[in-house]
Scaffold this motif. Structure first.
Motif, short mmCIF file in Angstrom:
data_model
loop_
_atom_site.label_atom_id
_atom_site.label_comp_id
_atom_site.label_asym_id
_atom_site.label_seq_id
_atom_site.Cartn_x
_atom_site.Cartn_y
_atom_site.Cartn_z
N ASP A 205 68.13 39.63 -39.32
CA ASP A 205 68.55 38.79 -37.95
C ASP A 205 66.46 37.57 -38.37
OD1 ASP A 205 68.16 36.78 -36.14
OD2 ASP A 205 68.15 38.51 -34.69
N CYS A 207 65.67 35.32 -36.39
CA CYS A 207 65.33 34.86 -35.37
C CYS A 207 64.10 35.38 -34.90
CB CYS A 207 66.85 35.10 -34.35
SG CYS A 207 67.91 34.32 -34.34
N HIS A 224 72.61 33.64 -37.17
CA HIS A 224 73.19 35.13 -38.52
C HIS A 224 73.62 36.08 -38.40
CE1 HIS A 224 68.18 33.30 -37.82
NE2 HIS A 224 68.29 32.78 -39.27
ZN ZN Z 1 69.14 35.29 -35.34
#
Ligand code: ZN
Length: 587
Positions: A205, A207, A224
């Motif tokens: 991930d 983010c 993701h």
């Molecule tokens: Zn993400």
């Protein structure tokens, strides 16, 4: 065959050693010839005709054993006579634990104690340690000791803690069959992660945390999550290569995004820790991608064949998280048993609080083993016996409720165990002088223990000047007649000053005093006195009581337990510059 020529064969000698060690362990480091003799003869009745010769060898070996420190005797037992420790435990820990759930499903029961070596263990950690050991033993299974040290940034491992924890466990009597250190298993975690990604159970991930939180709270996947496995694997490789900095990428385990507890949703399995800035004490800056506690523990429990996880109830949510990982991998989750937390009344157990105190007041505390802390090392220095801790933990068992151990309860159990082996000594805090008239004895012999004759006795030189505690001077003033323990009954004649009284021998029998219900007080003869300091912990303070103690304390071993009559149990620490130092345990 003549008696004179008899001498023990090596195996007989070994047998004597074994029983001497066992007996010494039972008596706080002092074995007794008699019981060792009968044990040896019990096992080898054929030696009876040589009893007289045998006794000499037993006495010699007992003397050798008794010259060792208790720790050395324990070590010797661990190394050469482990069965002795087993026997001891069986006898002392009669309390039965409830059976483990589904034990019959498993060929070998495997438990694990998994401390984080970022600090010493405390009495609360002793619970899983002791229970894991007990259950492994109960089922003739295995116990694993696993150091969970994969957080070099926040829960920074202390290089010395690995051994401190092992020493504490050994002192407690906990033994383990296998030992692992997670920071040395990083490649294993990476391999499993690749498999997990391939199975669609995890993703990298990218983010920012706050972005991810929005998706999580909305119970929606972030962009993701559903990207191709190839992309995930490549990103994971990039993480390992160091292409991302701290906070730029994490590996998440896929979970039910609608799970009620948001912390469970797609939990973090790996994060990046800049080990140039936060080097790990064992592997330095070799790795930057570190598994979280939940990931490493879950993987290891499977790989190590753990069948039963015994841990505190606060880990319940971790069990939920880890089960998602297990189901992705097609693994079977071990049985998890959750018990309550333990607190020790009046003691600091919290790592962070202890660390803070040590940092703020380095000169005021001895270290993690300070007698005011509830660490195992602290309790040990305080004079709490491992058997006491064991009893308390076994009493708590696997109950799910939180427990507060009261100091009174702990002291009561400890007192019972200390009592038979504590040398009785007289100590007079805040001493004042008594001039005793009419005293006819010059030396008296007093047993060290009223019942345990094996502790022997000491001779005390008596002069007409003796010292009593300032507290007892008031008793003397009030009652006019008091008994000087083991010596005589004396009657007050004159108060010369606050520091000096004159008394006359009234009688010597104990009956008079008993009939008149008069106090019996302890004393130290001027001819036999030694300065003493008793350290009494009161919360976070240390109170130092100064006074005189009997000179016979010189004959005792450092670290041995004494009962200062009418004061309480204490540990004899050392004798230096003419001052005997003792630590108050409890009354
Ligand atoms: Zn993400």
């Amino acid at each position: 065959m003549s008696q004179e020529s008899w001498s023990p064969t090596p195996d007989i000698e070994d047998l004597i050693w074994k029983h001497a060690v066992a007996n010494a362990l039972r008596h706080g480091g002092k074995a007794l010839v008699g019981p060792v003799m009968s044990k040896v003869l019990g096992e080898r009745p054929d030696l009876r005709p040589h009893a007289r010769e045998l006794a000499k060898y037993v006495a010699k070996i007992v003397e050798k054993v008794n010259s060792l420190t208790l720790d050395d005797i324990r070590r010797l037992a661990e190394e050469k006579y482990p069965e002795v420790l087993e026997e001891r435990k069986v006898r002392e820990k009669e309390k039965k634990l409830p059976p483990l759930p589904n034990a019959e499903k498993y060929k070998v029961i495997v438990t694990r104690f998994a401390p984080n070596p970022d600090f010493a263990i405390h009495i609360g950690n002793a619970r899983p340690a002791i229970l894991c050991y007990e259950y492994a033993r109960m089922y003739k299974g295995l116990m694993i000791l696993r150091f969970e040290d994969t957080d070099p940034r926040i829960k920074v491992p202390l290089p010395e803690a690995y051994n401190v924890i092992k020493d504490d466990l050994k002192w407690l009597g906990v033994k383990w069959d296998k030992e692992f250190i997670q920071s040395l298993r990083m490649e294993i975690y990476y391999d499993i992660t690749k498999k997990l990604i391939e199975r669609g159970g995890a993703y990298v991930d990218l983010c920012k945390p706050e972005e991810f939180r929005k998706y999580r709270d909305a119970q929606r996947p972030c962009p993701h999550r559903d990207e191709d496995v190839e992309i995930q694997l490549e990103r994971f490789e990039k993480m390992l290569r160091g292409d991302y900095g701290e906070g730029e990428a994490v590996v998440r385990v896929k979970t039910d995004l609608t799970y009620p507890d948001p912390s469970v949703r797609d939990w973090v399995a790996f994060r990046i820790i800049d080990t140039e800035k936060y080097p790990h004490p064992l592997v330095g800056s070799k790795y930057i991608v570190w598994p979280t506690y939940n990931f490493a523990a879950a993987v290891d429990d499977h790989l190590m064949g753990v069948t039963h996880i015994l841990r505190a109830r606060e880990h319940m949510v971790n069990t939920v998280k880890q089960k998602f990982l297990y189901s992705h991998m097609g693994w079977q989750y071990p049985e998890a048993i959750h018990f309550g937390r333990v607190r020790l009344e009046g003691f600091i157990l919290s790592k962070s609080k202890i660390k803070e105190l040590l940092r703020k007041y380095p000169s005021k505390f001895h270290g993690i083993d300070d007698i005011r802390f509830g660490t195992i090392a602290g309790l040990r220095r305080r004079g709490i016996l491992p058997e006491t801790i064991w009893d308390i933990i076994m009493e708590l068992g696997v109950k799910p409720t939180d427990a507060i151990i009261s100091w009174d309860n702990l002291a009561a159990i400890n007192r019972k165990k200390l009592d038979p082996k504590a040398y009785r000594l007289m100590f007079t805090p805040r001493p004042i002088k008594l001039i005793v008239r009419g005293l006819e004895v010059e030396e008296i012999e007093i047993p060290y223990h009223p019942a345990n004759k094996e502790l022997g006795s000491r001779k005390v030189k008596v002069s007409n000047e003796i010292w009593i505690s300032g507290y007892d001077a008031e008793l003397l003033r009030k009652n006019k007649i008091v008994r000087l323990m083991e010596l005589a009954n004396v009657e007050l004649e004159e108060v010369k000053s606050e520091e000096e009284y004159v008394v006359r021998v009234h009688s010597v029998d104990l009956e008079t005093i008993r009939k008149l219900k008069l106090p019996i007080i302890q004393w130290v003869s001027d001819a036999d006195k030694l300065r003493a300091e008793l350290v009494v912990p009161k919360g976070l303070r240390l109170i130092r009581q100064r006074g005189f103690i009997e000179g016979s304390v010189r004959n005792l071993e450092r670290g041995c337990y004494v009962q200062l009559m009418r004061v309480g149990f204490a540990k004899f620490e050392d004798l230096s510059k003419g001052i005997a130092r003792l630590t108050f345990i409890h009354d």
